[in-house]
Design a protein around this motif. Structure first.
Motif, PDB file in Angstrom:
ATOM      1  N   PHE A  30       5.846   3.562  23.799  1.00  0.00           N
ATOM      2  CA  PHE A  30       5.090   4.627  23.136  1.00  0.00           C
ATOM      3  C   PHE A  30       4.330   5.492  24.145  1.00  0.00           C
ATOM      4  CE2 PHE A  30       1.081   5.867  21.008  1.00  0.00           C
ATOM      5  CZ  PHE A  30       1.568   6.480  19.867  1.00  0.00           C
ATOM      6  N   ARG A  31       3.689   4.809  25.105  1.00  0.00           N
ATOM      7  CA  ARG A  31       2.794   5.533  26.023  1.00  0.00           C
ATOM      8  C   ARG A  31       3.558   6.490  26.923  1.00  0.00           C
ATOM      9  NH1 ARG A  31       0.759   1.431  30.710  1.00  0.00           N
ATOM     10  NH2 ARG A  31       0.014   3.406  31.555  1.00  0.00           N
ATOM     11  N   TYR A  32       4.844   6.248  27.125  1.00  0.00           N
ATOM     12  CA  TYR A  32       5.580   7.073  28.087  1.00  0.00           C
ATOM     13  C   TYR A  32       6.625   7.987  27.467  1.00  0.00           C
ATOM     14  CZ  TYR A  32       3.477   4.697  32.045  1.00  0.00           C
ATOM     15  OH  TYR A  32       2.582   4.235  32.972  1.00  0.00           O
ATOM     16  N   ARG A  33       6.722   7.992  26.101  1.00  0.00           N
ATOM     17  CA  ARG A  33       7.851   8.755  25.592  1.00  0.00           C
ATOM     18  C   ARG A  33       7.432  10.024  24.833  1.00  0.00           C
ATOM     19  NH1 ARG A  33       8.162   8.322  20.425  1.00  0.00           N
ATOM     20  NH2 ARG A  33       7.642   6.404  19.331  1.00  0.00           N
TER      21      ARG A  33
ATOM     22  N   ALA B 254       0.825  -1.227   0.000  1.00  0.00           N
ATOM     23  CA  ALA B 254       0.000   0.000   0.000  1.00  0.00           C
ATOM     24  C   ALA B 254       0.850   1.264   0.000  1.00  0.00           C
ATOM     25  CB  ALA B 254      -0.949  -0.009   1.202  1.00  0.00           C
ATOM     26  N   ARG B 255       2.152   1.130   0.125  1.00  0.00           N
ATOM     27  CA  ARG B 255       3.065   2.272   0.089  1.00  0.00           C
ATOM     28  C   ARG B 255       2.690   3.332   1.130  1.00  0.00           C
ATOM     29  NH1 ARG B 255       7.034   0.591  -0.829  1.00  0.00           N
ATOM     30  NH2 ARG B 255       8.055   2.454  -1.592  1.00  0.00           N
ATOM     31  N   ILE B 256       2.267   2.878   2.297  1.00  0.00           N
ATOM     32  CA  ILE B 256       2.002   3.813   3.403  1.00  0.00           C
ATOM     33  C   ILE B 256       3.136   3.644   4.408  1.00  0.00           C
ATOM     34  CG2 ILE B 256       0.372   4.523   5.228  1.00  0.00           C
ATOM     35  CD1 ILE B 256      -1.845   3.061   3.650  1.00  0.00           C
ATOM     36  N   PRO B 257       3.787   4.736   4.841  1.00  0.00           N
ATOM     37  CA  PRO B 257       4.849   4.580   5.834  1.00  0.00           C
ATOM     38  C   PRO B 257       4.278   4.035   7.151  1.00  0.00           C
ATOM     39  CG  PRO B 257       4.746   6.847   5.018  1.00  0.00           C
ATOM     40  CD  PRO B 257       3.544   6.139   4.475  1.00  0.00           C
ATOM     41  N   VAL B 258       4.993   3.088   7.718  1.00  0.00           N
ATOM     42  CA  VAL B 258       4.507   2.451   8.950  1.00  0.00           C
ATOM     43  C   VAL B 258       5.597   2.492  10.014  1.00  0.00           C
ATOM     44  CG1 VAL B 258       3.683   0.280   9.987  1.00  0.00           C
ATOM     45  CG2 VAL B 258       3.006   0.876   7.653  1.00  0.00           C
ATOM     46  N   GLU B 259       5.194   2.821  11.235  1.00  0.00           N
ATOM     47  CA  GLU B 259       6.109   2.694  12.375  1.00  0.00           C
ATOM     48  C   GLU B 259       5.489   1.712  13.355  1.00  0.00           C
ATOM     49  OE1 GLU B 259       6.824   6.609  13.954  1.00  0.00           O
ATOM     50  OE2 GLU B 259       7.258   7.308  11.910  1.00  0.00           O
ATOM     51  N   VAL B 260       6.324   0.849  13.900  1.00  0.00           N
ATOM     52  CA  VAL B 260       5.801  -0.146  14.839  1.00  0.00           C
ATOM     53  C   VAL B 260       6.400   0.132  16.210  1.00  0.00           C
ATOM     54  CG1 VAL B 260       5.445  -2.607  15.268  1.00  0.00           C
ATOM     55  CG2 VAL B 260       5.778  -1.793  12.932  1.00  0.00           C
ATOM     56  N   GLU B 261       5.545   0.264  17.184  1.00  0.00           N
ATOM     57  CA  GLU B 261       5.993   0.712  18.509  1.00  0.00           C
ATOM     58  C   GLU B 261       5.591  -0.312  19.574  1.00  0.00           C
ATOM     59  OE1 GLU B 261       7.275   3.729  19.375  1.00  0.00           O
ATOM     60  OE2 GLU B 261       6.832   5.079  17.694  1.00  0.00           O
ATOM     61  N   TYR B 262       6.496  -0.548  20.521  1.00  0.00           N
ATOM     62  CA  TYR B 262       6.076  -1.252  21.733  1.00  0.00           C
ATOM     63  C   TYR B 262       5.113  -0.305  22.442  1.00  0.00           C
ATOM     64  CZ  TYR B 262       9.866  -4.745  21.641  1.00  0.00           C
ATOM     65  OH  TYR B 262      10.697  -5.783  21.336  1.00  0.00           O
TER      66      TYR B 262
ATOM     67  N   LYS C 161      -5.348   5.244  24.279  1.00  0.00           N
ATOM     68  CA  LYS C 161      -5.937   6.436  24.913  1.00  0.00           C
ATOM     69  C   LYS C 161      -5.084   7.661  24.601  1.00  0.00           C
ATOM     70  CE  LYS C 161      -8.602   4.014  28.383  1.00  0.00           C
ATOM     71  NZ  LYS C 161      -8.590   3.355  29.656  1.00  0.00           N
ATOM     72  N   LEU C 162      -3.772   7.466  24.642  1.00  0.00           N
ATOM     73  CA  LEU C 162      -2.871   8.576  24.346  1.00  0.00           C
ATOM     74  C   LEU C 162      -3.055   9.033  22.893  1.00  0.00           C
ATOM     75  CD1 LEU C 162      -0.403  10.363  25.096  1.00  0.00           C
ATOM     76  CD2 LEU C 162       1.053   8.515  24.264  1.00  0.00           C
ATOM     77  N   ALA C 163      -3.082   8.078  21.971  1.00  0.00           N
ATOM     78  CA  ALA C 163      -3.215   8.420  20.547  1.00  0.00           C
ATOM     79  C   ALA C 163      -4.539   9.142  20.296  1.00  0.00           C
ATOM     80  CB  ALA C 163      -3.114   7.160  19.704  1.00  0.00           C
TER      81      ALA C 163
END
Ligand code: AGP
Length: 615
Positions: A337-340, A325-333, A367-369
């Motif tokens: 993620f929630r604390y940084r 799909a040519r969409i940039p993806v980031e994968v986060e623990y 919830k953060l997102a």
């Protein structure tokens, strides 16, 4: 974590609670307890160990009579796993008993206050503090049990699913939830309370799932009354019809749930396709994606948040989404993620992946997102779970209940859902041609049969397991789409056999891990035909020169790796994109057989729990 069960009705409560706790042991299994009210007295038994230990002990030390009761299987947070810290906990007067799944963060301050008022504590738990706080409120305010629970919960900080019984009000159980799941099974003049519906599935198909910040008084002969804990407002109970059946939560002749779930994968993937993959019409239908197509197509990037195996599925998805799909993806623990203080905008789409739908870190990341304005899409297995409810839209994996703590079919069905999504978006964006799209659909549809074929390596994998079961370390290597599979293979081995294992991208080996290789080191290398094959073969040569033992996962008919490796396990050929769905199968079997041969508890490995509902 922890599992809770309660019953109030006309049957004997004991067998319902014990059997229910056994079904919930995936949530924790370091100690267990039960309290029963027999019409006159409140009897309690608890012990360190499993529900089977509780069964033996309770038979010896209490009357197992009564049609009201509560029970608990624990995963320790506050206080080591021992008899005293096991739930249920009595209040000081002995009138109240409580079971609790969660953490009361401000328990220490409350405990000090209660000690000043003369309370004493037997255990190190936060739960014993809560039950005494409820008792103190009953005394101070003359409040009924429901009101006292409500006042207490408004004073505590933390997470909970609780059930409280007062022997002076023996026709009711008060329950409440914040951050930990709680379901009520509604039968004919009887109610069941449990962390999920599995303990009562053979008794009723009608269930009410409590929402966060809700409490209910479960009273015989009355409708379930649900209230908001904060403002006391009444909530209309929504009674859902359960789709689960008993067979799905039993072992059906397999020695372990994990093995059953490994073998269920062809069926589970087919269920994931159902109604979505329409290869004849050459379309993919996913309501959650269709309804939010604009959000996906206009997204600057996709951020995937997850933990553990689900995080590995997210990594596979990164390769698939970017490729198709040519969409940039980031994968986060999710836990990081929630604390940084991450940069999230309204133009981001966040995909949260979770089998249980209850993982605390993933829930917090969602919830953060959301608070930053991102659109959040959930990929969950458990229908009606907290994550499924918290996300803006989503797609279920439909894998059926996964009970073994080590995730297997959840992983492959997550990849299946994410592959369908990537293909649907690729088509909408025009990043793949209609002929390629069709080719992918046809190939995807063949995957369940190919998984079936991959499972035929089981006996051979067992032989290999016998050779390497005493190794102290394993290395797993893969590249491209199969790099996350290497991580997942290593996780499977360490979590159930307690053997140290590391997963690496194959080419990273020369930047450090190669120093570990000697004749004692088994290296599992995923070397399928289409995935940077030549490069991975070079890595295999490097391992061989250092006398490492090579277990190759190869495409059917491979000859090249066979010449170099000590063993090869074949999987059917497929598109590189979908190869993780096949290469992961022998790795699941390898970890399973090694753990069984080492005499480990495959379905309930030490220190782990299926849903990690605490940070
Ligand atoms: C893997 O076998 C484990 N059970 C664990 O890593 C799990 O994937 C993780 O805790 C996330 O769980 P979830 O998918 O239910 O959110």
């Amino acid at each position: 974590m922890c599992g809770i069960v309660g019953y109030i009705g006309h049957r004997q409560a004991y067998p319902i609670i014990i059997e229910g706790l056994k079904r919930l042991e995936y949530r924790g299994y370091d100690s267990a307890g039960i309290a029963l009210y027999d019409g006159n007295s409140l009897n309690l038994s608890k012990t360190k160990g499993k529900v089977s230990d509780l069964e033996a002990r309770s038979h010896a030390e209490m009357p197992i009579d009564g049609s009201i009761g509560i029970g608990h299987t624990r995963w320790a947070t506050h206080g080591v796993p021992n008899d005293v810290n096991a739930h249920p906990h009595y209040s000081n007067s002995g009138n109240l008993v409580i079971i609790h799944n969660g953490i009361i963060e401000n328990y220490d301050a409350i405990k000090k206050e209660l000690i000043n008022r003369g309370y004493t504590f037997q255990s190190d738990t936060d739960t014993e503090v809560l039950v005494n706080l409820i008792e103190e409120i009953q005394k101070q305010e003359g409040a009924k049990l429901g009101k006292a629970v409500q006042i207490a919960l408004n004073q505590v900080v933390g997470a909970y699913a609780i059930a409280v019984f007062d022997k002076n009000k023996p026709n009711e159980i008060v329950i409440a939830r914040l951050g930990s799941p709680l379901a009520v099974g509604v039968g004919e003049n009887e109610f069941f309370i449990a962390s999920d519906a599995s303990p009562f599935i053979e008794y009723t198909k009608n269930a009410i799932y409590l929402e966060d910040e809700e409490m209910a008084i479960i009273r015989l002969g009355k409708e379930v009354k649900i209230r908001k804990i904060k403002d006391d407002s009444l909530v209309d109970p929504y009674v859902q019809e359960l789709q689960m059946n008993l067979e799905q939560i039993e072992k059906s002749g397999y020695d372990h749930f994990m093995l059953k779930e490994i073998y269920e994968q062809p069926r589970a993937i087919l269920d994931t396709f159902r109604g979505r993959l329409l290869s004849k019409e050459a379309i993919i239908k996913m309501a959650g994606v269709e309804d939010n197509m604009k959000k996906f197509l206009n997204a600057d990037r996709i951020i995937i948040v997850a933990c553990g195996t689900s995080w590995h599925a997210g990594l596979v998805a990164e390769y698939i989404f970017e490729d198709l799909a040519r969409i940039p993806v980031e994968v986060e623990y999710a836990s990081e993620f929630r604390y940084r203080n991450p940069v999230i905008t309204e133009n981001d789409v966040v995909i949260a992946i979770s089998q249980s739908g209850e993982t605390a870190d993933t829930l917090a990341a969602i919830k953060l997102a959301k608070s930053k304005g991102a659109f959040v899409f959930g990929v969950c297995n458990v229908v009606g779970s907290s994550i499924a409810r918290e996300t803006d839209a989503g797609a279920y994996t439909h894998a059926g209940p996964e009970i073994g703590v080590a995730s297997t079919k959840a992983f492959t069905t997550q990849i299946t859902v994410l592959s369908l999504m990537a293909l649907r978006l690729a088509r909408a964006k025009g990043t793949i041609s209609s002929s390629d799209f069709r080719r992918y659909l046809i190939e995807l549809e063949l995957i369940p049969n190919k998984v079936e074929k991959a499972l035929q390596s089981d006996n051979y994998v067992k032989e290999i397991s016998n050779i390497y079961k005493d190794s102290r370390n394993f290395l797993y290597l893969g590249r491209g789409f199969n790099f996350p599979v290497a991580l997942e293979g290593a996780l499977k081995l360490k979590e159930i056999s307690y053997i140290h294992a590391e997963g690496y991208p194959a080419a990273e080996m020369k930047h450090g891990p190669i120093a570990l290789i000697d004749e004692q080191m088994p290296v599992v290398v995923i070397a399928t035909k289409k995935g940077h094959y030549e490069k991975v073969v070079s890595n295999i040569q490097e391992i061989k020169s250092r006398k490492g033992k090579i277990i190759g996962i190869v495409t059917e008919g491979d000859v090249h790796v066979k010449e170099l490796a000590d063993h090869v396990i074949e999987v059917p050929e497929t598109e590189e994109t979908f190869s993780p769905l096949l290469t992961t199968i022998p790795l699941q079997l390898l970890s399973y057989h090694i753990a069984v041969m080492l005499g480990k508890n495959v379905d309930q490995p030490r220190n782990l729990a299926k849903s990690v509902t605490v940070e």
